[in-house]
Design an enzyme around this catalytic site. Structure first.
Site, PDB file in Angstrom:
ATOM      1  N   CYS A 165     -69.567  43.809  72.720  1.00 53.15           N
ATOM      2  CA  CYS A 165     -69.890  44.217  71.346  1.00 53.15           C
ATOM      3  C   CYS A 165     -70.132  45.704  71.171  1.00 53.15           C
ATOM      4  O   CYS A 165     -70.418  46.164  70.073  1.00 53.15           O
ATOM      5  CB  CYS A 165     -71.057  43.385  70.854  1.00 53.15           C
ATOM      6  SG  CYS A 165     -70.594  41.639  70.851  1.00 53.15           S
ATOM      7  N   HIS A 296     -77.587  48.744  65.603  1.00 52.24           N
ATOM      8  CA  HIS A 296     -76.811  47.600  66.075  1.00 52.24           C
ATOM      9  C   HIS A 296     -77.199  46.401  65.214  1.00 52.24           C
ATOM     10  O   HIS A 296     -76.334  45.644  64.782  1.00 52.24           O
ATOM     11  CB  HIS A 296     -77.088  47.360  67.565  1.00 52.24           C
ATOM     12  CG  HIS A 296     -76.238  46.300  68.175  1.00 52.24           C
ATOM     13  ND1 HIS A 296     -74.865  46.361  68.150  1.00 52.24           N
ATOM     14  CD2 HIS A 296     -76.551  45.138  68.802  1.00 52.24           C
ATOM     15  CE1 HIS A 296     -74.378  45.284  68.746  1.00 52.24           C
ATOM     16  NE2 HIS A 296     -75.380  44.522  69.145  1.00 52.24           N
ATOM     17  N   GLU A 307     -84.624  46.810  69.345  1.00 49.43           N
ATOM     18  CA  GLU A 307     -84.027  48.045  68.837  1.00 49.43           C
ATOM     19  C   GLU A 307     -85.084  48.876  68.102  1.00 49.43           C
ATOM     20  O   GLU A 307     -85.145  50.100  68.260  1.00 49.43           O
ATOM     21  CB  GLU A 307     -82.838  47.729  67.919  1.00 49.43           C
ATOM     22  CG  GLU A 307     -82.068  48.987  67.513  1.00 49.43           C
ATOM     23  CD  GLU A 307     -80.735  48.715  66.831  1.00 49.43           C
ATOM     24  OE1 GLU A 307     -80.437  47.535  66.535  1.00 49.43           O
ATOM     25  OE2 GLU A 307     -79.992  49.688  66.597  1.00 49.43           O
ATOM     26  N   LYS A 328     -74.297  44.955  59.401  1.00 50.70           N
ATOM     27  CA  LYS A 328     -74.056  43.568  59.804  1.00 50.70           C
ATOM     28  C   LYS A 328     -74.711  42.601  58.827  1.00 50.70           C
ATOM     29  O   LYS A 328     -74.353  41.425  58.791  1.00 50.70           O
ATOM     30  CB  LYS A 328     -74.574  43.334  61.226  1.00 50.70           C
ATOM     31  CG  LYS A 328     -73.747  44.066  62.290  1.00 50.70           C
ATOM     32  CD  LYS A 328     -74.141  43.661  63.696  1.00 50.70           C
ATOM     33  CE  LYS A 328     -73.308  44.355  64.769  1.00 50.70           C
ATOM     34  NZ  LYS A 328     -73.774  45.714  65.101  1.00 50.70           N
ATOM     35  N   HIS A 333     -71.448  39.984  62.495  1.00 50.09           N
ATOM     36  CA  HIS A 333     -71.188  40.727  63.727  1.00 50.09           C
ATOM     37  C   HIS A 333     -69.705  40.629  64.073  1.00 50.09           C
ATOM     38  O   HIS A 333     -69.234  39.592  64.521  1.00 50.09           O
ATOM     39  CB  HIS A 333     -72.050  40.162  64.856  1.00 50.09           C
ATOM     40  CG  HIS A 333     -72.085  41.030  66.071  1.00 50.09           C
ATOM     41  ND1 HIS A 333     -71.116  41.980  66.341  1.00 50.09           N
ATOM     42  CD2 HIS A 333     -72.982  41.104  67.085  1.00 50.09           C
ATOM     43  CE1 HIS A 333     -71.416  42.591  67.465  1.00 50.09           C
ATOM     44  NE2 HIS A 333     -72.541  42.081  67.945  1.00 50.09           N
ATOM     45  N   PHE A 392     -73.417  42.242  75.310  1.00 53.55           N
ATOM     46  CA  PHE A 392     -73.600  41.354  76.454  1.00 53.55           C
ATOM     47  C   PHE A 392     -73.412  42.185  77.726  1.00 53.55           C
ATOM     48  O   PHE A 392     -72.534  43.047  77.787  1.00 53.55           O
ATOM     49  CB  PHE A 392     -72.532  40.247  76.442  1.00 53.55           C
ATOM     50  CG  PHE A 392     -72.989  38.973  75.784  1.00 53.55           C
ATOM     51  CD1 PHE A 392     -74.044  38.966  74.891  1.00 53.55           C
ATOM     52  CD2 PHE A 392     -72.354  37.769  76.063  1.00 53.55           C
ATOM     53  CE1 PHE A 392     -74.462  37.791  74.293  1.00 53.55           C
ATOM     54  CE2 PHE A 392     -72.766  36.584  75.468  1.00 53.55           C
ATOM     55  CZ  PHE A 392     -73.820  36.590  74.582  1.00 53.55           C
TER      56      PHE A 392
END
Lengths: 407, 409
Positions: A165, A296, A307, A328, A333, A392
């Site tokens: 991602c 993110h 975050e 997002k 996402h 990930f």
């Protein structure tokens, strides 16, 4: 090679998203706070726990690709080709630009996974193994940068980053390196991902998917939304852009990578802090210089909490003054495309001095007490934007963009 | 570009040997690594052999934390362990932020994707095992290296098919020069699995598709396809000064590298030599070498009609008159086609040539093809001092990469 090689600017944008085809429609809808979330139709979700996703409903590949060629292209490649065409037109890259000096650097999470899912269904449910070559040839994920390189005659380095991602930022970052290095003059860079049943199932099994909508930073946030998209940027050496006399959206100042080295799926505060610090260091800016952070911001409990903790740690007393929003909330996402679409958003934010909102924000979360630009876009001077992306495997990447000025 | 890039460690798992010494010994002896496939049932195929690696991950990684790792991840982590130990590298809180991972893999997660999806199709999506989901992302093998060995600088996965292994080294070398890192674990991995095998089989890539005995004989007239294999390589890529300061053994230096794309068709992917030719020219220029400065070409020829002929033509195009004098061999005659791992395995062979003073042979060479008429070092290794090696990779989707490595000091 010194850190300060050639200056690199952005001269073209291409977007295929659930809230718009082309950057203008995308940007208008971002500012309006429009949601691109809808019931998933490309596969059956009746046995899943959730049913919504960020599917692109009005993308018609035939608008971009001759019909006869479509059957040779995975959806990932179709998205890549369409967004690339838009970006190349936007940058007025004519056919006579030397193609040896142009690279194509893409990023993805799942790549051509939709094709693998089709093949698997044929084998597992229908006992068939007589699928045609055109399907098999779509499976390798590097077929996507390949079709882009071939279609537009781009003969420089041709790469596919599969860093999940954050892949879009990885691709843009390396494109920036190649130009700064003087290896090429222009790089078509960005990220793509189709809506994947495997990803939808996996995130559902992690109980990481919100049932209705994505609410980053909200106390009652219920998770992320699996989505698809493509974002392509034309990166160019400043001297080449000036020579071509094309409009410049923004300048790239630098980027930072880090790895959590801790866990495949749980983000680490230390890892993402390190990444922001590295990016700002390379960009030669201080924390007081950052006017906007594109988070993110997936909308999961863990991501948003960590975050925010990282932003607080890095920006210290300044953290409440810096707008931090997550698009997002609108797109879901888009995986490998996410950080590329967010880099495009940052480029438009510094160009227009407008910050898109985090929509669906209702209840403050004391653990996320940043200024998330709730629900309404904000007109505000944006000189420098920081674009965060995590993935990930703890593969983190942050990118720094600046309003373009000649000196 | 002030910094010089050197190689200070190797971890390799291949069908002809585990560890660099065993691998080099296998190459020197001209040993073939093919045997009956045990990883999956081949009764529905005409082909039953491959370059499968026998290995026990516990031997390298211990028992802890390997249960949920897929085969690619176990292979590349084992290679990492070998490389780190061999290079006497200690990853500490001080150097971890300047240490990175750069891995080439394209199908590393394909088997995991198909298995995960299969469970969903058969049992229903609510019954799949979530602990297998992280294996479906292509960056899982690389990320598990960072997790296991606590490497925090960066972690990158590159998927460019046949070129992935060399591209991972290319990227790592750029990162050393740009001072993004001092030490990088770079390489490639590909596991043998039913899905990849099926794909190559269906596309007619495998030797023996037609029921004949499979044979891997690059450049030979009888060549008719690849023997699929698997492999994992980690090279420790390091800033020269950093390596000297820590007293590391320097095995070779990275002298130059080039990358160029050539156009390919929608309907049928094909090899156009121009991309590989450009990549080699860029690599030679970066290495400040004239063509005759290359002592050996470690070729990507894989026993398919098209690729072996294309590479021969490209070498003639680049090297001109010198083409007939330069030894060109393909180690794939011994280890088969390991796809994303192949470039990194070839680079490991090149370092062996430099370190041990021999040129690996092209085995199974018997019948000359008039279109492939270079010195392919047929069947027997050659003892010779090697100072510089050109390593190539070419992918039918148009990617091409070339790397020049040389003797250090």
């Amino acid at each position: 090679m010194d850190k300060d090689g050639k200056r690199v600017v952005i001269t073209g944008l291409g977007v295929i998203s659930s809230i718009g085809i082309g950057w203008r429609e995308f940007w208008d809808n971002l500012i309006k706070g429009k949601s691109g979330i809808s019931p998933v139709t490309s596969f059956d979700t009746s046995n899943h726990f959730t049913h919504n996703g960020g599917e692109i409903k009005n993308f018609n590949p035939e608008d971009f690709i001759p019909k006869g060629n479509l059957k040779y292209l995975s959806r990932a490649s179709q998205l890549a080709l369409a967004a690339s065409r838009l970006a190349i037109e936007d940058a007025s890259l004519s056919k006579d630009t030397s193609r040896m000096r142009i690279g194509a650097i893409l990023g993805t999470t799942m790549g051509s996974v939709q094709t693998s899912e089709i093949i698997n269904e044929l084998m597992v449910l229908h006992g068939k193994t007589d699928f045609g070559d055109e399907l098999l040839c779509q499976v390798p994920t590097h077929s996507s940068p390949s079709v882009v390189g071939s279609e537009f005659n781009l003969l420089g380095p041709n790469f596919m980053f599969s860093t999940a991602c954050s892949a879009g930022n990885y691709a843009i970052g390396y494109g920036f390196d190649l130009i700064r290095f003087g290896k090429v003059e222009i790089v078509l860079a960005g990220g793509i991902d189709p809506l994947s049943k495997v990803a939808f199932t996996g995130f559902n099994q992690f109980s990481a998917v919100a049932p209705e909508r994505c609410q980053p930073f909200d106390k009652n946030r219920k998770g992320m939304m699996v989505a698809e998209g493509a974002g392509i940027l034309i990166l160019e050496s400043l001297e080449n852009a000036l020579k071509r006399k094309v409009p410049i959206y923004a300048e790239i100042l630098g980027y930072g990578l880090s790895c959590d080295a801790q866990h495949m799926t749980q983000p680490s505060v230390d890892g993402i802090s390190e990444c922001m610090i590295k990016a700002m260091h390379e960009a030669g800016i201080g924390k007081e210089d950052v006017d906007y952070i594109s988070a993110h911001g997936t909308g999961t409990l863990a991501n948003d909490r960590n975050e925010c903790a990282a932003i607080k740690g890095v920006f210290d007393s300044l953290y409440k003054n810096i707008p931090v929003s997550s698009i997002k909330s609108m797109l879901g996402h888009t995986m490998g495309a996410a950080s590329a679409l967010e880099a495009i958003t940052c480029a438009l934010a510094v160009k227009n001095d407008i910050i898109p909102p985090t929509i669906n924000y209702e209840t403050p979360d004391p653990e996320c007490d940043i200024d998330c630009v709730p629900n309404e876009a904000r007109r505000q001077k944006v000189n420098i934007a920081l674009n965060n992306s995590y993935a990930f495997g703890g593969n983190n990447a942050s990118l720094v963009l600046k309003k373009f000025a000649i000196d | 570009m002030d910094r010089s890039v050197v190689i200070t460690g190797i971890g390799v798992l291949s069908p002809i040997g585990i560890g660099k010494e065993a691998f080099w010994e296998g190459l020197k002896k001209g040993r073939a690594g093919f045997k009956n496939i045990s990883l999956f049932d081949t009764s529905n195929f005409n082909v039953h052999i491959a370059g499968e690696i026998e290995f026990d991950p516990v031997e390298f990684l211990g028992k802890k934390g390997i249960r949920d790792l897929d085969r690619s991840t176990r292979l590349i982590n084992s290679a990492s362990k070998l490389a780190i130990d061999g290079s006497r590298l200690e990853i500490t809180e001080e150097n971890t932020h300047y240490t990175g991972v750069s891995i080439g893999t394209t199908f590393g997660s394909l088997h995991s994707i198909f298995q995960f999806d299969r469970e969903g199709l058969l049992e229903g999506p609510r019954f799949v095992n979530p602990s297998h989901f992280p294996n479906t992302v292509i960056n899982s093998p690389a990320s598990q290296i960072s997790i296991r060995f606590k490497i925090k600088g960066f972690n990158t996965t590159i998927s460019t098919g046949f070129c992935s292994g060399l591209d991972a080294v290319y990227y790592a070398s750029d990162f050393i020069k740009l001072k993004r890192a001092d030490i990088i674990l770079a390489g490639g991995v590909e596991e043998l699995c039913e899905e990849t095998f099926l794909g190559f089989y269906k596309l007619g890539y495998l030797s023996g598709n037609d029921g004949s005995d499979p044979i891997c004989c690059p450049f030979d007239m009888r060549r008719n396809g690849i023997i699929l294999s698997e492999g994992a390589v980690i090279l420790i890529i390091e800033d020269e000064e950093h390596a000297l300061n820590r007293g590391a053994d320097i095995l070779a230096k990275v002298m130059g590298y080039g990358n160029s794309f050539n156009l390919t068709g929608y309907k049928k992917n094909r090899y156009e030599g121009i991309g590989l030719k450009n990549a080699i020219s860029i690599a030679l220029k970066e290495a400040s070498l004239m063509p005759e400065g290359i002592d050996y070409v470690c070729s990507c020829a894989n026993s398919t009609k098209e690729l072996d002929r294309m590479e021969t033509e490209v070498i003639k195009g680049v090297f001109g008159e010198y083409a007939n004098k330069i030894p060109v061999s393909s180690i794939k005659s011994m280890i088969g086609e390991s796809f994303s791992a192949s470039g990194a395995l070839a680079l490991t062979a090149a370092i062996g040539a430099i370190q041990r003073g021999f040129i690996p042979p092209t085995i199974n060479y018997k019948e000359r093809d008039n279109l492939c008429d270079l010195d392919y070092v047929p069947n027997e290794p050659r003892q010779r001092d090697i100072n510089t090696v050109l390593v190539t990779s070419a992918d039918p989707y148009g990617q091409n990469t070339a790397v020049v490595v040389g003797k250090y000091g």
